[in-house]
Design a protein around this motif. Structure first.
Motif, short mmCIF file in Angstrom:
data_model
loop_
_atom_site.label_atom_id
_atom_site.label_comp_id
_atom_site.label_asym_id
_atom_site.label_seq_id
_atom_site.Cartn_x
_atom_site.Cartn_y
_atom_site.Cartn_z
N ARG A 1 0.83 -1.21 0.00
CA ARG A 1 0.00 0.00 0.00
C ARG A 1 0.87 1.25 0.00
N LEU A 2 1.94 1.23 0.79
CA LEU A 2 2.83 2.40 0.84
C LEU A 2 3.50 2.62 -0.50
N ALA A 3 3.98 1.55 -1.13
CA ALA A 3 4.65 1.67 -2.43
C ALA A 3 3.69 2.24 -3.48
N LYS A 4 2.46 1.74 -3.50
CA LYS A 4 1.48 2.23 -4.48
C LYS A 4 1.12 3.68 -4.20
N ARG A 5 0.97 4.03 -2.92
CA ARG A 5 0.61 5.41 -2.58
C ARG A 5 1.72 6.38 -2.97
N MET A 6 2.97 6.02 -2.72
CA MET A 6 4.10 6.88 -3.10
C MET A 6 4.15 7.05 -4.62
N PHE A 7 3.91 5.94 -5.34
CA PHE A 7 3.88 6.02 -6.80
C PHE A 7 2.77 6.96 -7.26
N ASP A 8 1.59 6.85 -6.64
CA ASP A 8 0.45 7.69 -7.01
C ASP A 8 0.77 9.17 -6.78
N ILE A 9 1.39 9.49 -5.65
CA ILE A 9 1.69 10.88 -5.33
C ILE A 9 2.67 11.46 -6.35
N VAL A 10 3.75 10.72 -6.60
CA VAL A 10 4.77 11.20 -7.54
C VAL A 10 4.17 11.34 -8.94
N LEU B 1 -4.12 12.77 -5.70
CA LEU B 1 -3.27 13.48 -4.74
C LEU B 1 -3.92 13.54 -3.36
N PHE B 2 -5.24 13.69 -3.33
CA PHE B 2 -5.96 13.80 -2.05
C PHE B 2 -6.21 12.43 -1.41
N GLY B 3 -5.91 11.36 -2.13
CA GLY B 3 -6.07 10.02 -1.57
C GLY B 3 -7.41 9.37 -1.84
N HIS B 4 -8.29 10.03 -2.63
CA HIS B 4 -9.58 9.43 -2.96
C HIS B 4 -9.42 8.30 -3.98
N MET B 5 -8.45 8.46 -4.87
CA MET B 5 -8.29 7.54 -5.99
C MET B 5 -6.82 7.16 -6.15
N SER B 6 -6.58 6.23 -7.06
CA SER B 6 -5.24 5.84 -7.46
C SER B 6 -5.10 6.09 -8.95
N VAL B 7 -3.89 6.11 -9.46
CA VAL B 7 -3.70 6.27 -10.90
C VAL B 7 -4.29 5.06 -11.62
N VAL B 8 -4.03 3.87 -11.08
CA VAL B 8 -4.53 2.63 -11.68
C VAL B 8 -5.41 1.91 -10.66
N GLY B 9 -6.57 1.47 -11.11
CA GLY B 9 -7.49 0.73 -10.25
C GLY B 9 -8.83 0.60 -10.94
N PRO B 10 -9.76 -0.12 -10.33
CA PRO B 10 -11.10 -0.23 -10.92
C PRO B 10 -11.77 1.13 -11.00
#
Length: 466
Positions: free
Chosen positions: A278-287, A379-388
């Motif tokens: 989860r941390l790795a995906k969140r860091m990727f999403d933010i960057v 960026l706000f944490g509602h979504m991810s770059v990749v996901g359903p």
């Protein structure tokens, strides 16, 4: 009877891995001390570096066995090996540095070690990927095949056979079936390999035929036969694989847990349940979202002006969607439709020639530029770059009653794009097909998979968007 090909391939992997490590050593030595591109002070003798490179090679090989990187690869994805290779070299480098500290060998160049480490990972990943592709190609042409016998000619056995036919690159050939009750009709006989006999003939058939693996595809009421079948296969030296009759309830890659000393099948194992993932995906999403916002900010400014001058109403359209753990949030888009009269509830599905769209909005939706503000959702944490893709509560309540496993998609953050969207499943396409892709993504997530989906989305364009 187990084929020797895998043993030879394992030995090849070990030898090539060791040679790759020494090649990386020579390249790192040349770049650091011979090329003149990097400044250095009084290096240790070449012999010292050679000795430690040989030690590192042995450490990496032993660590590879501990991480099971030399197990059979025929059924495995390359992504699994990719991350294992990185982990192996990180652990091996840590062990090497510990040994060097213990033996007071502290003058090894740090920049040399960095180049050495990068070379080991890059070269190993490259040659293993190339070899895997080559082996797939050879197996597809009929080389290095393994032969399978399926026990059970019912729906489970036939389904496994049909699935295996779609993966010729895995190099498996079904020799036939065994079944106590069934016989093929004329149509089935054309489609499937022959039923070679009944279960009691298994030992005789294994003695006469070159069989590498026996697959048990039997119904639940035949489980009392398993001990005898497994004993017969092990006596003949043949691997035994079991397809559980309840496999429709299992994830794509079932995981075994242990509870009270008993093995249990985890029905829904999700990689993103692990904190490190989860941390790795969140860091990727933010960057990624910060980079995307920075790069597209001039374009978003132009779109804002375009929306403002082409139709009355707000520039940004906010709509309630269902996200992670069934929590709702407001997803942002550039407004592409006319403002609804006050008090109107929008429960309509967007159609190809939807009259609610503005002219500029039609362009935005066709190019998916209306989705750009969702990077702020990421960026706000509602979504991810990749996901359903997230859906409105109205449709979620409808689909969860009509489509099996629909709510599984809410175990992870929704995405701007996903596996289904990268394959063109958008707009007026099958919800069942989308959910099938979403579940596969959830159960097989990796950062490499995310990157692959992003590139596939860009390459294929945003098909079926309107």
């Amino acid at each position: 009877m187990i084929r020797r090909n895998q043993q030879i391939l394992t030995q090849l992997y070990v030898c090539v891995d060791f040679l790759i490590i020494q090649l990386s050593f020579l390249l790192a030595w040349w770049l650091k001390f011979e090329s003149g591109w990097i400044s250095y002070d009084n290096p240790l003798p070449l012999e010292t570096y050679t000795l430690w490179s040989l030690v590192y090679g042995l450490i990496a090989i032993l660590t590879g066995f501990l991480f099971s990187v030399y197990t059979p690869k025929r059924k495995k994805r390359f992504a699994d090996d990719f991350w294992k290779i990185i982990e192996i070299h990180i652990v091996s480098m840590f062990i090497l540095l510990s040994l060097m500290f213990f033996f007071k060998e502290v003058n090894i160049s740090r920049s040399y070690l960095a180049i050495y480490m990068a070379g080991n990972i890059i070269f190993t990943v490259t040659y293993r990927y190339t070899l895997k592709r080559l082996l797939k190609s050879l197996r597809k042409k009929g080389y290095n095949r393994q032969f399978v016998l399926i026990l059970g000619a019912g729906s489970l056995g036939k389904r496994f056979y049909n699935n295996l036919q779609q993966h010729a690159d895995m190099g498996y050939e079904v020799m036939g079936f065994l079944d106590d009750y069934r016989k093929w009709d004329a149509e089935e006989a054309k489609q499937y390999k022959p039923i070679m006999g009944v279960m009691n003939e298994l030992e005789t058939i294994l003695a006469k035929q070159m069989i590498d693996e026996v697959v048990l595809a039997l119904p639940l009421d035949a489980h009392d036969k398993y001990p005898q079948i497994i004993n017969t296969c092990e006596k003949a030296g043949v691997r035994t694989l079991i397809i559980p009759d309840f496999f429709d309830y299992l994830p794509a890659r079932p995981m075994f847990d242990y509870f009270a000393g008993m093995p249990l099948i985890n029905v829904r194992d999700i990689p993103l349940d692990l904190s490190v993932n989860r941390l790795a995906k969140r860091m990727f999403d933010i960057v990624f979202s910060l980079a995307a916002i920075f790069i597209t900010s001039p374009l978003m400014l132009c779109i804002m002006v375009g929306v403002r001058i082409t139709s009355p109403g707000p520039v940004i359209f906010k709509q309630e969607r269902v996200g992670l753990n069934r929590r709702t949030f407001y997803m942002y888009k550039f407004r592409s439709m006319k403002i609804l009269p006050e008090g109107t509830v929008d429960t309509g599905w967007t159609t190809k020639n939807d009259p609610r769209r503005t002219k500029f909005g039609s362009f935005l939706r066709a190019t998916s530029l209306d989705e750009l503000p969702q990077f702020f959702n990421v960026l706000f944490g509602h979504m991810s770059v990749v996901g359903p893709r997230p859906e409105r509560p109205y449709f979620v309540n409808q689909f969860k009653e009509e489509i099996p496993k629909y709510m599984i998609k809410h175990h992870v953050r929704p995405g701007i794009t996903g596996l289904a969207q990268s394959q063109g499943l958008r707009g007026d396409t099958s919800i069942e097909d989308r959910i099938e892709q979403d579940i596969f993504y959830i159960e097989n997530w990796s950062l490499l998979f995310d990157i692959k989906i992003i590139f596939k989305t860009i390459r294929n364009g945003f098909k079926n968007a309107y």
